[in-house]
Scaffold this motif. Structure first.
Motif, PDB file in Angstrom:
ATOM      1  N   GLY A 168       0.809  -1.214   0.000  1.00  0.00           N
ATOM      2  CA  GLY A 168       0.000   0.000   0.000  1.00  0.00           C
ATOM      3  C   GLY A 168       0.840   1.259   0.000  1.00  0.00           C
ATOM      4  N   GLN A 169       1.949   1.250   0.738  1.00  0.00           N
ATOM      5  CA  GLN A 169       2.833   2.421   0.780  1.00  0.00           C
ATOM      6  C   GLN A 169       3.511   2.624  -0.568  1.00  0.00           C
ATOM      7  OE1 GLN A 169       5.496   2.505   4.137  1.00  0.00           O
ATOM      8  NE2 GLN A 169       6.959   3.839   3.071  1.00  0.00           N
ATOM      9  N   ILE A 170       3.856   1.532  -1.236  1.00  0.00           N
ATOM     10  CA  ILE A 170       4.476   1.641  -2.561  1.00  0.00           C
ATOM     11  C   ILE A 170       3.509   2.279  -3.550  1.00  0.00           C
ATOM     12  CG2 ILE A 170       5.386   0.314  -4.511  1.00  0.00           C
ATOM     13  CD1 ILE A 170       6.429  -1.724  -2.498  1.00  0.00           C
ATOM     14  N   ILE A 171       2.246   1.836  -3.522  1.00  0.00           N
ATOM     15  CA  ILE A 171       1.248   2.378  -4.445  1.00  0.00           C
ATOM     16  C   ILE A 171       1.001   3.860  -4.179  1.00  0.00           C
ATOM     17  CG2 ILE A 171      -1.189   2.242  -5.116  1.00  0.00           C
ATOM     18  CD1 ILE A 171      -1.053  -0.756  -4.753  1.00  0.00           C
ATOM     19  N   GLU A 172       0.984   4.252  -2.906  1.00  0.00           N
ATOM     20  CA  GLU A 172       0.721   5.646  -2.552  1.00  0.00           C
ATOM     21  C   GLU A 172       1.808   6.590  -3.046  1.00  0.00           C
ATOM     22  OE1 GLU A 172       0.259   5.742   1.631  1.00  0.00           O
ATOM     23  OE2 GLU A 172      -1.701   4.731   1.641  1.00  0.00           O
ATOM     24  N   THR A 173       3.033   6.102  -3.143  1.00  0.00           N
ATOM     25  CA  THR A 173       4.157   6.971  -3.532  1.00  0.00           C
ATOM     26  C   THR A 173       4.474   6.906  -5.022  1.00  0.00           C
ATOM     27  OG1 THR A 173       5.710   5.191  -2.975  1.00  0.00           O
ATOM     28  CG2 THR A 173       5.198   6.796  -1.251  1.00  0.00           C
ATOM     29  N   LEU A 174       3.654   6.200  -5.807  1.00  0.00           N
ATOM     30  CA  LEU A 174       3.921   6.104  -7.241  1.00  0.00           C
ATOM     31  C   LEU A 174       3.703   7.450  -7.920  1.00  0.00           C
ATOM     32  CD1 LEU A 174       2.249   2.690  -8.192  1.00  0.00           C
ATOM     33  CD2 LEU A 174       4.695   3.179  -7.964  1.00  0.00           C
ATOM     34  N   PRO A 175       4.595   7.829  -8.843  1.00  0.00           N
ATOM     35  CA  PRO A 175       4.386   9.069  -9.609  1.00  0.00           C
ATOM     36  C   PRO A 175       3.279   8.873 -10.635  1.00  0.00           C
ATOM     37  CG  PRO A 175       6.302   7.901 -10.443  1.00  0.00           C
ATOM     38  CD  PRO A 175       5.832   7.136  -9.240  1.00  0.00           C
ATOM     39  N   SER A 176       2.869   9.969 -11.236  1.00  0.00           N
ATOM     40  CA  SER A 176       1.839   9.897 -12.282  1.00  0.00           C
ATOM     41  C   SER A 176       2.252  10.778 -13.454  1.00  0.00           C
ATOM     42  CB  SER A 176       0.486  10.356 -11.728  1.00  0.00           C
ATOM     43  OG  SER A 176      -0.509  10.276 -12.722  1.00  0.00           O
ATOM     44  N   PRO A 177       2.251  10.242 -14.690  1.00  0.00           N
ATOM     45  CA  PRO A 177       1.945   8.857 -15.046  1.00  0.00           C
ATOM     46  C   PRO A 177       3.128   7.941 -14.768  1.00  0.00           C
ATOM     47  CG  PRO A 177       2.549  10.054 -17.013  1.00  0.00           C
ATOM     48  CD  PRO A 177       2.567  11.061 -15.891  1.00  0.00           C
ATOM     49  N   VAL A 178       2.867   6.643 -14.748  1.00  0.00           N
ATOM     50  CA  VAL A 178       3.911   5.662 -14.491  1.00  0.00           C
ATOM     51  C   VAL A 178       3.556   4.386 -15.244  1.00  0.00           C
ATOM     52  CG1 VAL A 178       2.799   4.711 -12.430  1.00  0.00           C
ATOM     53  CG2 VAL A 178       5.296   4.581 -12.668  1.00  0.00           C
ATOM     54  N   LEU A 179       4.591   3.660 -15.660  1.00  0.00           N
ATOM     55  CA  LEU A 179       4.374   2.385 -16.333  1.00  0.00           C
ATOM     56  C   LEU A 179       4.609   1.270 -15.319  1.00  0.00           C
ATOM     57  CD1 LEU A 179       3.908   1.036 -19.187  1.00  0.00           C
ATOM     58  CD2 LEU A 179       6.372   0.660 -19.202  1.00  0.00           C
ATOM     59  N   LEU A 180       3.638   0.383 -15.193  1.00  0.00           N
ATOM     60  CA  LEU A 180       3.706  -0.725 -14.255  1.00  0.00           C
ATOM     61  C   LEU A 180       3.692  -2.028 -15.034  1.00  0.00           C
ATOM     62  CD1 LEU A 180       1.040   0.735 -11.831  1.00  0.00           C
ATOM     63  CD2 LEU A 180       3.511   0.796 -11.497  1.00  0.00           C
ATOM     64  N   ALA A 181       4.765  -2.785 -14.953  1.00  0.00           N
ATOM     65  CA  ALA A 181       4.881  -4.046 -15.684  1.00  0.00           C
ATOM     66  C   ALA A 181       4.809  -5.195 -14.688  1.00  0.00           C
ATOM     67  CB  ALA A 181       6.191  -4.100 -16.465  1.00  0.00           C
ATOM     68  N   VAL A 182       3.848  -6.081 -14.888  1.00  0.00           N
ATOM     69  CA  VAL A 182       3.633  -7.219 -13.991  1.00  0.00           C
ATOM     70  C   VAL A 182       4.229  -8.465 -14.637  1.00  0.00           C
ATOM     71  CG1 VAL A 182       1.939  -8.618 -12.765  1.00  0.00           C
ATOM     72  CG2 VAL A 182       1.533  -6.160 -13.094  1.00  0.00           C
ATOM     73  N   SER A 183       5.027  -9.197 -13.848  1.00  0.00           N
ATOM     74  CA  SER A 183       5.713 -10.376 -14.363  1.00  0.00           C
ATOM     75  C   SER A 183       5.367 -11.596 -13.522  1.00  0.00           C
ATOM     76  CB  SER A 183       7.224 -10.155 -14.352  1.00  0.00           C
ATOM     77  OG  SER A 183       7.919 -11.357 -14.601  1.00  0.00           O
ATOM     78  N   THR A 184       5.399 -12.748 -14.167  1.00  0.00           N
ATOM     79  CA  THR A 184       5.239 -14.028 -13.482  1.00  0.00           C
ATOM     80  C   THR A 184       6.373 -14.938 -13.905  1.00  0.00           C
ATOM     81  OG1 THR A 184       3.841 -14.890 -15.268  1.00  0.00           O
ATOM     82  CG2 THR A 184       2.731 -13.821 -13.411  1.00  0.00           C
ATOM     83  N   GLY A 185       6.557 -16.009 -13.161  1.00  0.00           N
ATOM     84  CA  GLY A 185       7.582 -16.972 -13.541  1.00  0.00           C
ATOM     85  C   GLY A 185       8.257 -17.584 -12.346  1.00  0.00           C
ATOM     86  N   VAL A 186       9.097 -18.542 -12.613  1.00  0.00           N
ATOM     87  CA  VAL A 186       9.838 -19.230 -11.561  1.00  0.00           C
ATOM     88  C   VAL A 186      11.127 -18.451 -11.282  1.00  0.00           C
ATOM     89  CG1 VAL A 186       8.920 -21.479 -12.143  1.00  0.00           C
ATOM     90  CG2 VAL A 186      10.962 -20.680 -13.310  1.00  0.00           C
ATOM     91  N   PRO A 187      11.627 -18.491 -10.066  1.00  0.00           N
ATOM     92  CA  PRO A 187      11.226 -19.339  -8.941  1.00  0.00           C
ATOM     93  C   PRO A 187      10.183 -18.710  -8.028  1.00  0.00           C
ATOM     94  CG  PRO A 187      13.228 -18.186  -8.365  1.00  0.00           C
ATOM     95  CD  PRO A 187      12.860 -17.737  -9.755  1.00  0.00           C
ATOM     96  N   PHE A 188       9.557 -17.625  -8.419  1.00  0.00           N
ATOM     97  CA  PHE A 188       8.666 -16.898  -7.523  1.00  0.00           C
ATOM     98  C   PHE A 188       7.291 -17.563  -7.432  1.00  0.00           C
ATOM     99  CE2 PHE A 188      11.550 -13.622  -9.316  1.00  0.00           C
ATOM    100  CZ  PHE A 188      12.240 -13.346  -8.152  1.00  0.00           C
TER     101      PHE A 188
END
Length: 284
Positions: free
Chosen positions: A38-58
């Motif tokens: 929540g703290q990370i989201i609150e401090t995000l600049p605008s505009p911003v590019l958010l890239a979501v990744s999946t994969g191993v080993p996570f």
């Protein structure tokens, strides 16, 4: 270990981003902290590019945060521009073209993060989606604790910010490896550093000199030389000479001329260090 992974990512980005943008890149790890999502989201600049990744080993998703300056600088450079006219204080939304190039930048960063993670084991990361709305890119609950690595990336006179956000839960599979002390080894992990150094060497420049002749001349004769005096070394076309780089003999060459009249040399033999040592030993 996350500090080590972050430093390895810094080295990787300094090589991969220039390949992508054709511009020198300087990156550094600004901080590594542990904060709620929540703290990370609150401090995000605008505009911003958010890239979501999946994969191993996570076990779960990880998030890349690319600020406007970094995205637009990279986009401008990839389009062949110089990024000199970039206005960093604008707050307009990203265009479809900018988002498209943003995906390429995010994919390149994930590839280098994957290589950096090899210090704790094999990894395979894939870009799942790109968002601009922080609420749509929430990868865990706001109260969930995350490891956040923040990087400064400088290109073409602009400094952008990159963040890598990994939730604690996603780190669970590699947590035992992260608690170990890494001293380095000579295994496959070192291949990353080999590739990085090779890439830097390929971009380096070296001054070469052709030594036509060497002759010992008394100092008294040299002191008597005047402008206009001629020094005859007896060098003719086809004579052997030595190609020297960084004060080290590298090749034996033959002198000649090209069709345009310019003097040129043809490499005839490579001088190895072993040969030099053998010659020195025979003199002794």
């Amino acid at each position: 270990m996350l500090d080590i992974i972050g430093e390895r990512l810094v080295e990787n980005l300094s090589v991969s981003l220039p390949d992508l943008t054709r511009a020198i890149c300087e990156s550094s790890l600004m901080s590594l902290d542990y904060v709620p999502m929540g703290q990370i989201i609150e401090t995000l600049p605008s505009p911003v590019l958010l890239a979501v990744s999946t994969g191993v080993p996570f076990e779960g998703e990880i998030l890349l945060v690319i600020d406007r300056t970094l995205l637009l600088t990279a986009t401008e450079l990839m389009l062949g521009g110089s990024a000199k006219q970039l206005k960093e204080d604008e707050t307009g939304e990203f265009t479809a073209i900018e988002l498209g190039f943003g995906e390429r930048v995010a994919a390149a960063i994930l590839a280098e993060l994957q290589r950096a993670l090899s210090v704790v084991g094999s990894a395979e990361l894939l870009l799942d989606r790109v968002e601009t709305d922080p609420d749509s890119a929430g990868i865990v609950k706001n109260a969930s604790l995350c490891a956040r690595m923040k990087f400064s990336v400088a290109m073409a006179g602009h400094v952008g910010i990159l963040e890598v956000v990994i939730p604690y839960d996603a780190l669970e599979p590699i947590r035992p490896a992260l608690s170990k002390i890494y001293f380095g080894n000579r295994g496959e992990d070192q291949r990353t550093w080999h590739d990085l150094i090779s890439g830097q060497i390929e971009r380096a420049h070296m001054d070469l000199e052709v030594v036509l002749a060497e002759e010992a001349i008394p100092i008294q004769k040299i002191m008597s030389w005047q402008p206009g005096d001629t020094i005859d070394f007896g060098i003719e076309e086809g004579e052997q000479a030595t190609l020297v780089g960084a004060d080290e003999p590298m090749f034996k060459v033959s002198l000649g001329k090209r069709n345009n009249g310019f003097v040129a040399v043809q490499i005839t033999e490579k001088i190895s260090k072993k040969e030099e040592l053998e010659e020195d030993g025979s003199d002794n």
